[in-house]
Scaffold this motif. Structure first.
Motif, PDB file in Angstrom:
ATOM      1  N   SER A 784      16.174  15.842   3.430  1.00  0.00           N
ATOM      2  CA  SER A 784      16.980  16.428   4.517  1.00  0.00           C
ATOM      3  C   SER A 784      16.524  15.901   5.875  1.00  0.00           C
ATOM      4  CB  SER A 784      16.893  17.953   4.475  1.00  0.00           C
ATOM      5  OG  SER A 784      15.614  18.417   4.868  1.00  0.00           O
ATOM      6  N   TRP A 785      15.211  15.715   6.066  1.00  0.00           N
ATOM      7  CA  TRP A 785      14.719  15.147   7.330  1.00  0.00           C
ATOM      8  C   TRP A 785      15.218  13.719   7.529  1.00  0.00           C
ATOM      9  CZ3 TRP A 785       9.217  16.916   5.691  1.00  0.00           C
ATOM     10  CH2 TRP A 785       9.070  18.288   5.955  1.00  0.00           C
ATOM     11  N   ALA A 786      15.153  12.938   6.456  1.00  0.00           N
ATOM     12  CA  ALA A 786      15.612  11.556   6.565  1.00  0.00           C
ATOM     13  C   ALA A 786      17.103  11.517   6.863  1.00  0.00           C
ATOM     14  CB  ALA A 786      15.293  10.794   5.283  1.00  0.00           C
ATOM     15  N   ALA A 787      17.893  12.378   6.210  1.00  0.00           N
ATOM     16  CA  ALA A 787      19.336  12.402   6.448  1.00  0.00           C
ATOM     17  C   ALA A 787      19.635  12.827   7.882  1.00  0.00           C
ATOM     18  CB  ALA A 787      20.011  13.353   5.465  1.00  0.00           C
ATOM     19  N   ALA A 796      21.984  16.515   5.035  1.00  0.00           N
ATOM     20  CA  ALA A 796      20.747  17.228   5.327  1.00  0.00           C
ATOM     21  C   ALA A 796      20.874  18.697   4.934  1.00  0.00           C
ATOM     22  CB  ALA A 796      20.407  17.096   6.813  1.00  0.00           C
ATOM     23  N   LEU A 797      22.036  19.325   5.259  1.00  0.00           N
ATOM     24  CA  LEU A 797      22.255  20.725   4.893  1.00  0.00           C
ATOM     25  C   LEU A 797      22.267  20.885   3.374  1.00  0.00           C
ATOM     26  CD1 LEU A 797      22.876  23.649   5.572  1.00  0.00           C
ATOM     27  CD2 LEU A 797      25.309  23.016   5.760  1.00  0.00           C
ATOM     28  N   ARG A 798      22.924  19.952   2.708  1.00  0.00           N
ATOM     29  CA  ARG A 798      23.034  20.050   1.251  1.00  0.00           C
ATOM     30  C   ARG A 798      21.641  19.954   0.590  1.00  0.00           C
ATOM     31  NH1 ARG A 798      27.123  17.283   0.965  1.00  0.00           N
ATOM     32  NH2 ARG A 798      26.176  15.206   0.826  1.00  0.00           N
ATOM     33  N   ASN A 821      14.699  28.302   6.985  1.00  0.00           N
ATOM     34  CA  ASN A 821      14.720  27.771   8.346  1.00  0.00           C
ATOM     35  C   ASN A 821      15.529  26.485   8.413  1.00  0.00           C
ATOM     36  OD1 ASN A 821      13.888  27.273  11.129  1.00  0.00           O
ATOM     37  ND2 ASN A 821      12.555  25.699  10.240  1.00  0.00           N
ATOM     38  N   ALA A 822      15.325  25.591   7.422  1.00  0.00           N
ATOM     39  CA  ALA A 822      16.048  24.315   7.429  1.00  0.00           C
ATOM     40  C   ALA A 822      17.558  24.526   7.308  1.00  0.00           C
ATOM     41  CB  ALA A 822      15.533  23.432   6.295  1.00  0.00           C
ATOM     42  N   TYR A 826      20.253  23.286  10.193  1.00  0.00           N
ATOM     43  CA  TYR A 826      21.361  22.343  10.020  1.00  0.00           C
ATOM     44  C   TYR A 826      22.710  23.023  10.242  1.00  0.00           C
ATOM     45  CZ  TYR A 826      17.803  19.169   8.392  1.00  0.00           C
ATOM     46  OH  TYR A 826      16.690  18.369   8.328  1.00  0.00           O
ATOM     47  N   ARG A 827      22.810  24.326   9.940  1.00  0.00           N
ATOM     48  CA  ARG A 827      24.046  25.019  10.283  1.00  0.00           C
ATOM     49  C   ARG A 827      24.255  25.019  11.793  1.00  0.00           C
ATOM     50  NH1 ARG A 827      24.044  30.360   6.263  1.00  0.00           N
ATOM     51  NH2 ARG A 827      24.605  29.211   4.342  1.00  0.00           N
TER      52      ARG A 827
END
Length: 1001
Positions: A784-787, A796-798, A821-822, A826-827
């Motif tokens: 998710s960080w890389a995306a 990243a959300l997925r 938190n993640a 992303y939301r």
């Protein structure tokens, strides 16, 4: 309680004398009392007690004496409880006698003599008289052996100095009778001391007892003839002639009462001053060719000389430094430079303190000086006391510079120190002459390695500017290979000069570590670098020599006491004591508090000695203990930094390993910072020696520190090493997956999202094969960080939602909180700020239950982002400030800078331009320290803030009370306006043009 050394060794408790035991125990007590308050090494005690004739198990014998002395001291305190106790404690590799200096008669004597120096005659005589009353006969009178005899001679000279000084003062006060009584008693202990006889003759003349003057002279003349076959010296003969003429009273009364008098047993200034020719010695060696640098040291010597006019005793400078650093060259260069300020001559002697042929004793040195001062051989007394007294007599009122080169220790030079204020002494030694500084008031001057600039100048002066200018890169390589050591540079220059080889060839030879000392071999023992080092090495105590050579197998640039302790399999306190010995001998340098290093040439020499004197098994064991120290300490420190991180299981430490325990996260962070170069070197050593498990575990322990401190290139390098190590382990799949994960994180931080995703996909595949749901969840978080970095927010959300599912299935609460938190973050990035508040609020509550302060910071940052974009700028700033405080506590500089940028955005949007500027400046400093490209964006924010402030762009109105903007109450998000809008639009446009994501959230 009193410990008495000035006579037979005694211990008194009030009015009762206690039994001090057999002679060896009394020597032990005296050896400790001499250095009361300072550690005395066990090796030093052994040397003082037995010399070269130690028993088969000397340490056991020392321990037995120590135990009995402790009982003696306890009994003394019980008998005289009103007085402060004297205790004997173990300290490192030795013992400390904790006593008030006033409880040891020798130390009290020295204190009184020192106090008398600047007092008027009445007080001076009283203090000196009190000091002399402490003597009950020759010091250590009941002890035999080399060390007691040496101390007896040295302390006896101090007594003689004080006695003659007291007598001179008493005579100026007209106290003839007390002088006669005390000096006659002293002559029983020093029957051929000419200075005492001279004072007695003057006192007898002043009392009108002229016949006794002739008797005194006749008695001394007979003693000198019987014992040494010589007549009295010139001064006594002049006194005798004055007595025959009847003018001795005039000769002895030429000073007015109270007039200052030079001190010391050699003071014969009250003798008749008939002019006579005297020798002017000029013993300085030739000045050093190619001498370079040392400007600061020469300036310091000049300042000491300029201030010498204020001294009432001779000025002593103690120059110390490692072998080959140029101590003698500095002393000789400066001595030549100021020789004209010493018209009565310059004396020089090489005391050979570390030479293989043995040292030059004080008696030999004094005889050489007497010869240089023109004393006929038949006039030189055989007794050291008399020789030293004559030497000091001849220096009275002479302006002489004395260079005592290559001294072993303070006791080696004390008999050679003059007593008059007109002389100056420069002592050089490879050891720190702490005793000379503390007891004799010497000025310490430590000579360090040359700077690169001065090293270049040295080569230029020896080889000429053209050769240096022609090969500047080779010059730097030669300087580095020679460790900026003057002796090594001089030898390298000589080789280049004699062979005519290009400096690049010389550098190539020197850069071969296994032959570096061979290249620096001139064939002359005095200038062979290896031989010069060996003299210092052989003078070390056995424990210090062993640690020195084991330091040669340590791969890092420096060590702590704990690392050194692990190398040698000794306790850390003892290691600190042995390192202090090596520091005093200038074999290692304490370049910062608690960190010790060898310069490169000494490291090569130490490695040679390790291979020569330690077996392969012993060297290997030392290196394994070193690796265990770094590995287990790093894991302990990592747990202090991130207590919620999943742990790995380590093999137990080997015996003899010291593991440092962290006090808190700040201390853990400081440990990693200090040990970073050493632990990276240790990891490389583990890789090179195929210690695959240790290499992987060490890289694991470093990951949190490197990530939080922004050392991402180090993170890449160590995790690549971990990946290779994991692939060589028999069952290393899980370790391989972990290395992939952290490589993914490192490349994400560095902006290489393609590399990051490749490694993370590799980790995900391995974890799937292992059926490791938690590992898969962590990897989805990494994806998710890389995306996000690549701008794929939906991906990243997925990945974050998938991580949350896996953590929930595994009941991994810390992972659930992180993923919540993640998801919220992303939301928010996708525009659902209320969704951010919901998810991140749940995450924060869970993290507070877990007491995970670091992850709370990330969640507060997310909440701050949501509040900001909902127009609650004050509330956003509160969240950001709380996150900054937690990140600073955790030592995560990268994220601290990132959140400071967000904090500045919220301050500016809320109308607080000054607070915004403060936050951005703090962020900019961190990003500049890290070399982060985001520094450009922050610098641009600050510049645009200044421009818009000067242009009068209106700021946004502060939010109303309660911290919420009016528009938010109506349910709408509030876009930035005023200066904040101008700045963010400009930064976003620039970031897009550079192909980088905007750093603000």
């Amino acid at each position: 309680m009193d410990i008495r050394l000035l006579g037979p060794v005694e211990v008194w408790a009030g009015t009762h004398e206690l039994d001090t035991g057999p002679p060896q125990r009394r020597v032990t007590l005296a050896a400790l009392a001499l250095d009361a308050g300072r550690p005395v090494l066990t090796e030093t005690l052994i040397e003082r007690i037995w010399g070269e004739r130690s028993p088969a198990q000397p340490r056991a014998a020392v321990h037995a004496h120590i135990a009995m002395i402790r009982r003696l001291l306890e009994a003394a305190h019980a008998a005289d409880a009103e007085q402060p106790p004297v205790t004997l404690v173990h300290r490192g590799n030795g013992y400390v006698l904790r006593a008030d200096p006033q409880q040891v008669d020798l130390l009290r004597f020295r204190s009184l003599v020192g106090a008398a120096r600047r007092r008027p005659d009445g007080e001076r005589a009283a203090l000196l008289g009190e000091a002399l009353e402490l003597w009950r006969g020759p010091a250590l009178a009941d002890l035999a052996g080399e060390w007691p005899a040496r101390m007896r001679d040295g302390w006896g000279l101090e007594r003689l100095d004080a006695a003659v000084d007291w007598a001179r003062t008493a005579l100026r006060l007209g106290h003839h009778a007390p002088t006669i009584s005390r000096v006659r008693a002293l002559l029983d202990d020093y029957p051929v001391a000419e200075p005492l006889a001279a004072v007695l003759m003057q006192a007898l003349a002043g009392a009108g007892r002229l016949s006794e003057v002739f008797d005194c002279y006749a008695t001394l003349r007979q003693r000198l003839a019987e014992q040494f076959g010589v007549d009295p010296g010139p001064e006594l003969q002049q006194l005798y002639q004055a007595a025959l003429r009847g003018d001795l009273d005039e000769a002895t009364a030429h000073r007015a009462p109270g007039q200052a008098t030079p001190t010391g047993a050699a003071d014969q200034a009250a003798l008749p001053t008939a002019p006579r020719e005297r020798a002017v010695p000029a013993q300085l060696p030739a000045d050093v060719r190619g001498f370079s640098g040392r400007g600061d040291e020469i300036d310091q010597l000049d300042r000491i000389l300029d201030a010498a006019e204020q001294q009432v005793t001779s000025v002593v400078v103690a120059i110390s430094g490692t072998a080959g650093v140029g101590k003698t060259a500095l002393a000789v260069r400066w001595a030549h430079r100021v020789a004209d300020r010493f018209p009565d001559g310059q004396l020089f002697v090489n005391l050979r303190g570390f030479a293989p042929g043995g040292l030059l004793g004080p008696a030999e040195a004094v005889r050489g000086f007497l010869d240089a001062l023109g004393v006929p051989p038949d006039r030189i007394p055989a007794d050291l006391h008399a020789q030293a007294a004559l030497y000091r007599t001849l220096l009275t009122q002479r302006r002489v510079l004395i260079v005592l080169d290559n001294a072993r220790d303070a006791d080696h030079v004390r008999p050679l120190l003059p007593g008059n204020a007109t002389a100056m002494v420069v002592v050089t030694s490879r050891r720190q002459l702490t005793g000379l500084v503390a007891t004799d008031g010497a000025h310490p001057l430590t000579v360090e390695l040359l700077s690169t600039t001065d090293a270049t100048r040295l080569l230029t002066r020896r080889l000429g500017p053209d050769r240096i200018a022609a090969e500047p890169d080779a010059v730097q390589r030669v300087i580095d290979a020679c460790a900026r050591l003057p002796l090594a540079l001089a030898v390298a220059a000589a080789r280049a000069d004699e062979t005519g080889f290009p400096l690049g060839v010389i550098a190539d030879e020197l850069e071969q570590a296994d032959q570096r000392l061979d290249v620096l071999d001139t064939g002359d023992p005095a200038s062979r670098v290896r031989a010069v080092f060996s003299w210092s090495y052989k003078a070390l105590p056995s424990s210090a020599a062993r640690l020195f050579r084991l330091l040669g197998v340590h791969p890092g640039p420096d060590v702590s006491a704990s690392a050194a302790a692990s190398l040698a399999a000794i306790a850390a306190p003892r290691a600190r004591t042995v390192l202090a010995d090596l520091t005093r001998a200038h074999m290692v340098a304490e370049h910062s508090p608690g960190r010790y290093a060898l310069h490169d040439l000494l490291r090569v020499y130490a490695s040679e000695q390790a291979h020569a004197e330690e077996s392969d098994t012993e060297r290997s064991a030392a290196q394994h203990r070193m690796l265990d120290h770094y590995l287990h300490t790093a894991h302990a420190m990592d747990q202090a930094l991130d207590p919620h991180r999943d742990r790995v299981v380590l093999d137990p430490c080997r015996p003899g390993v010291t593991v440092d325990a962290p006090v808190d996260s700040a201390r853990a962070l400081a440990w990693f910072e200090a040990e970073r170069p050493a632990i990276l070197a240790a990891l490389r050593h583990a890789v090179e020696t195929a210690a695959h498990g240790r290499a992987w575990s060490m890289a694991w322990a470093l990951a949190t520190f490197f990530d939080r401190q922004g050392h991402w290139h180090d993170l890449v390098a160590t995790q690549r090493a971990a990946l290779q190590a994991a692939r060589r382990l028999p069952d290393g799949s899980r370790q391989e997956a972990y290395a992939h994960r952290y490589l993914g994180r490192a490349f994400t931080r560095l902006g290489d999202y393609g590399q990051a995703e490749r490694h993370l996909r590799g980790a995900l595949s391995v974890y799937a094969d292992l059926g490791d749901a938690v590992g898969q969840a962590h990897t989805h978080r990494g994806l998710s960080w890389a995306a996000e970095g690549a701008g794929r927010l939906s991906d990243a959300l997925r990945d974050s939602e998938r991580a949350l599912e896996l953590f929930r299935a595994a009941e991994h609460r810390a992972g659930q909180a992180d993923s919540l938190n993640a998801v919220g973050w992303y939301r928010g990035l996708l525009g659902d700020h209320q969704g951010t508040l919901s998810c991140c609020g749940k995450a924060l509550a869970l993290l507070r239950e877990l007491d995970d302060r670091y992850s709370q910071a990330a969640t507060l940052d997310s909440l701050g982002y949501a509040h900001h974009h909902l127009g609650c700028f004050a509330r956003a700033a509160d969240c950001y400030q709380a996150a900054v405080d937690l990140l600073r506590e955790a030592g995560d500089r990268h994220h601290e800078a990132e959140v400071l940028v967000h904090l500045g955005d919220s301050h500016l949007a809320g109308g607080a331009a000054t607070a915004a500027r403060t936050a951005w400046r703090a962020a900019l400093q961190i990003l500049l320290d890290l070399g982060h490209p985001g520094a450009d964006d922050v610098r641009a924010k600050l510049r645009l803030l200044l421009d818009n402030t000067e242009a009068g762009v209106p700021e946004r109105r502060p939010a109303p009370a309660g911290g919420q903007d009016i528009a938010v109450a109506e349910g709408g998000a509030v876009p930035p306006c005023g200066a904040s809008a101008v700045i963010n639009r400009t930064i976003s446009a620039r970031s897009a043009a550079d192909g980088r994501p905007h750093s603000g959230r």
